[in-house]
Write an enzyme that holds these catalytic residues in place. Structure first.
Site, short mmCIF file in Angstrom:
data_model
loop_
_atom_site.label_atom_id
_atom_site.label_comp_id
_atom_site.label_asym_id
_atom_site.label_seq_id
_atom_site.Cartn_x
_atom_site.Cartn_y
_atom_site.Cartn_z
N GLY A 34 -6.32 11.22 2.32
CA GLY A 34 -7.79 10.82 2.24
C GLY A 34 -7.72 9.30 1.76
O GLY A 34 -6.94 8.48 2.12
N TYR A 35 -8.96 9.03 1.22
CA TYR A 35 -9.01 7.72 0.68
C TYR A 35 -8.24 7.15 -0.70
O TYR A 35 -8.29 7.92 -1.73
CB TYR A 35 -10.61 7.35 0.25
N ILE A 36 -7.35 6.26 -0.35
CA ILE A 36 -6.12 6.19 -1.23
C ILE A 36 -6.37 4.62 -1.63
O ILE A 36 -7.04 3.84 -1.03
CB ILE A 36 -4.96 6.02 -0.71
N TYR A 86 -10.09 3.97 15.05
CA TYR A 86 -8.99 4.25 14.10
C TYR A 86 -8.82 5.92 14.08
O TYR A 86 -7.88 6.59 13.90
CB TYR A 86 -9.54 3.90 12.49
N ASP A 115 -13.00 -1.83 11.65
CA ASP A 115 -14.24 -0.93 11.40
C ASP A 115 -15.46 -1.72 12.15
O ASP A 115 -15.87 -2.89 11.99
CB ASP A 115 -14.26 -0.70 10.13
N GLY A 157 -0.46 0.69 9.69
CA GLY A 157 -1.78 0.79 10.59
C GLY A 157 -2.69 -0.17 9.85
O GLY A 157 -2.61 -0.80 8.92
N GLY A 190 0.75 -1.17 -0.01
CA GLY A 190 0.10 0.11 -0.08
C GLY A 190 0.81 1.36 0.12
O GLY A 190 1.86 1.21 -0.70
N ILE A 191 0.42 2.22 0.79
CA ILE A 191 1.11 3.66 0.70
C ILE A 191 2.44 3.35 1.12
O ILE A 191 3.42 4.02 1.00
CB ILE A 191 0.27 4.62 1.97
N GLY A 195 -18.10 4.43 12.24
CA GLY A 195 -17.51 3.33 12.10
C GLY A 195 -16.00 3.08 12.30
O GLY A 195 -15.37 1.93 12.30
N1 CAA Z 1 -22.00 7.89 8.37
C1 CAA Z 1 -23.47 7.73 8.92
N2 CAA Z 1 -23.96 6.35 8.91
C2 CAA Z 1 -23.54 5.50 8.19
C3 CAA Z 1 -22.11 5.44 7.37
C4 CAA Z 1 -21.52 6.84 7.63
N3 CAA Z 1 -20.53 6.93 6.91
N4 CAA Z 1 -22.04 4.33 7.09
C5 CAA Z 1 -22.97 3.63 7.31
N5 CAA Z 1 -24.03 4.31 8.09
C6 CAA Z 1 -25.26 3.67 8.57
C7 CAA Z 1 -25.99 2.79 7.56
O1 CAA Z 1 -26.71 3.79 6.69
C8 CAA Z 1 -26.77 2.10 8.68
O2 CAA Z 1 -28.06 2.79 8.80
P1 CAA Z 1 -29.18 2.14 8.90
O3 CAA Z 1 -29.52 0.96 9.80
O4 CAA Z 1 -30.17 3.34 9.74
O5 CAA Z 1 -29.78 1.95 7.40
C9 CAA Z 1 -25.81 1.77 9.70
O6 CAA Z 1 -25.02 3.07 9.59
C10 CAA Z 1 -25.22 0.54 9.79
O7 CAA Z 1 -24.41 0.40 8.53
P2 CAA Z 1 -24.15 -0.98 8.02
O8 CAA Z 1 -25.35 -1.60 7.35
O9 CAA Z 1 -23.13 -0.70 6.84
O10 CAA Z 1 -23.60 -1.66 9.19
P3 CAA Z 1 -22.48 -2.88 9.34
O11 CAA Z 1 -22.70 -3.13 10.74
O12 CAA Z 1 -22.82 -3.83 8.43
O13 CAA Z 1 -21.17 -2.19 9.12
C11 CAA Z 1 -19.14 -0.25 9.12
C12 CAA Z 1 -20.60 -0.83 9.57
C13 CAA Z 1 -18.28 -1.58 9.28
C14 CAA Z 1 -18.87 0.81 9.94
C15 CAA Z 1 -19.53 -0.31 7.66
O14 CAA Z 1 -20.34 0.72 7.31
C16 CAA Z 1 -18.21 0.30 6.94
O15 CAA Z 1 -17.24 -0.67 6.73
N6 CAA Z 1 -17.95 1.65 6.70
C17 CAA Z 1 -16.81 2.29 6.26
C18 CAA Z 1 -15.82 2.78 7.18
C19 CAA Z 1 -14.78 3.61 6.62
O16 CAA Z 1 -15.05 4.62 5.96
N7 CAA Z 1 -13.76 2.95 6.75
C20 CAA Z 1 -12.41 3.48 5.98
C21 CAA Z 1 -11.54 2.21 6.00
S1 CAA Z 1 -10.20 2.91 4.82
C22 CAA Z 1 -9.23 3.88 5.93
O17 CAA Z 1 -9.42 4.00 7.24
C23 CAA Z 1 -8.08 4.55 5.32
C24 CAA Z 1 -8.14 6.01 5.55
O18 CAA Z 1 -7.12 6.31 6.48
C25 CAA Z 1 -9.01 6.71 4.88
#
Ligand code: CAA
Length: 244
Positions: free
Chosen positions: A182-184, A151, A92, A88, A17-18, A147
């Protein structure tokens, strides 16, 4: 670009990755590079075969393991001039589903590591009157991300650490900066459920994921002599997704 041939750089989480792009960028700029990793032997082997960069396997969250590794790297390559704290992981989940293990694993790898590795190189940098510490934070440490309480907290912690250590080190020729990608386009981001990732990308003004090389280019600049006046700063590289 001027080659900084005599300098030694360590990049944690450097085989994928990065981190891998950072290692390659530093190598191209003339540094002797050590890439650390913890688990994925196959990726490390492939990375090393492709780049010729030495890899060191240990847990960056474990102080004693870091101490042993820094000693070995110093013996192999020389004293560490540039430290890139990049390692890292994500675990989540919304907080109501987050376990103590999810919390501790992320803080251990993403934040304890920054203390461990920086603590082990800072005395040598102070003695030699030169050093560069570059900490890879995240947009999610600046803006928060649903989520990712674990992190986001660890990545925000890195920003405070960076500012404090920059103040301690400024008069010693050592700069300490953070980059907040940001998202890479990496395995970590590709692990986000596709429907969630699609919504995230739609909100990025440049309408695409970033490239690891776009983070590496900033690391190479911050590591260079030319960046001596930049310290304690957070450089956001996020396609316009968040303005801090
Ligand atoms: N903001 C607000 N609400 C959110 C949301 C968000 N970004 N994402 C999901 N929700 C809501 C959904 O709409 C859902 O609401 P309802 O039940 O009312 O419909 C509720 O939260 C649950 O969502 P999921 O069905 O997705 O629930 P889950 O338990 O299956 O998964 C999760 C939850 C694991 C957090 C999943 O949503 C996820 O993976 N989200 C992405 C998190 C993210 O952006 N991670 C970044 C990883 S990359 C990284 O970290 C590198 C970096 O530095 C940028």
């Amino acid at each position: 670009m001027t080659k900084e041939t005599s300098k030694v750089a360590v990049v944690t989480g450097g085989t994928r990755g990065i981190g891998a792009a950072i290692c390659e960028g530093l190598k191209d700029a003339g540094y002797a590079v050590a890439a650390t990793y913890q688990g994925n032997d196959e990726a490390a082997k492939k990375f090393s075969a492709n780049t010729g960069i030495a890899t060191y396997k240990f847990d960056v969250g474990d102080f004693d393991a870091c101490e042993e590794a820094v000693k070995k790297i110093t013996k192999d390559l020389g004293p560490v001039d540039v430290l890139v704290n990049n390692a890292g992981i994500t675990r989540d989940a919304f907080l109501h589903k987050t376990t103590p293990k999810h919390w501790h694993d992320v803080v251990h790898t993403n934040l304890d590591s920054v203390f461990n590795m920086s603590r082990l190189v800072i005395e040598g940098m102070r003695e030699r009157g030169f050093g560069r510490i570059i900490n890879i934070s995240s947009i999610n440490g600046q803006a928060g991300q649903a989520g990712q309480t674990n992190y986001s907290a660890a990545k925000a912690g890195i920003l405070g650490f960076t500012k404090a250590l920059a103040q301690e080190s400024a008069s010693k020729g050592i700069t300490v900066n953070a980059i907040a990608p940001g998202y890479i386009d990496t395995d970590m981001v590709r692990a986000v459920p596709p429907e969630v990732l699609e919504k995230i990308v739609a909100k990025i003004p440049v309408k695409r994921l970033g490239k690891a090389e776009e983070i590496a280019a900033m690391v190479v600049f911050l590591a260079s002599d030319k960046a001596g006046f930049a310290t304690g700063a957070t450089f956001a590289i996020n396609g316009g997704q968040y303005f801090s």
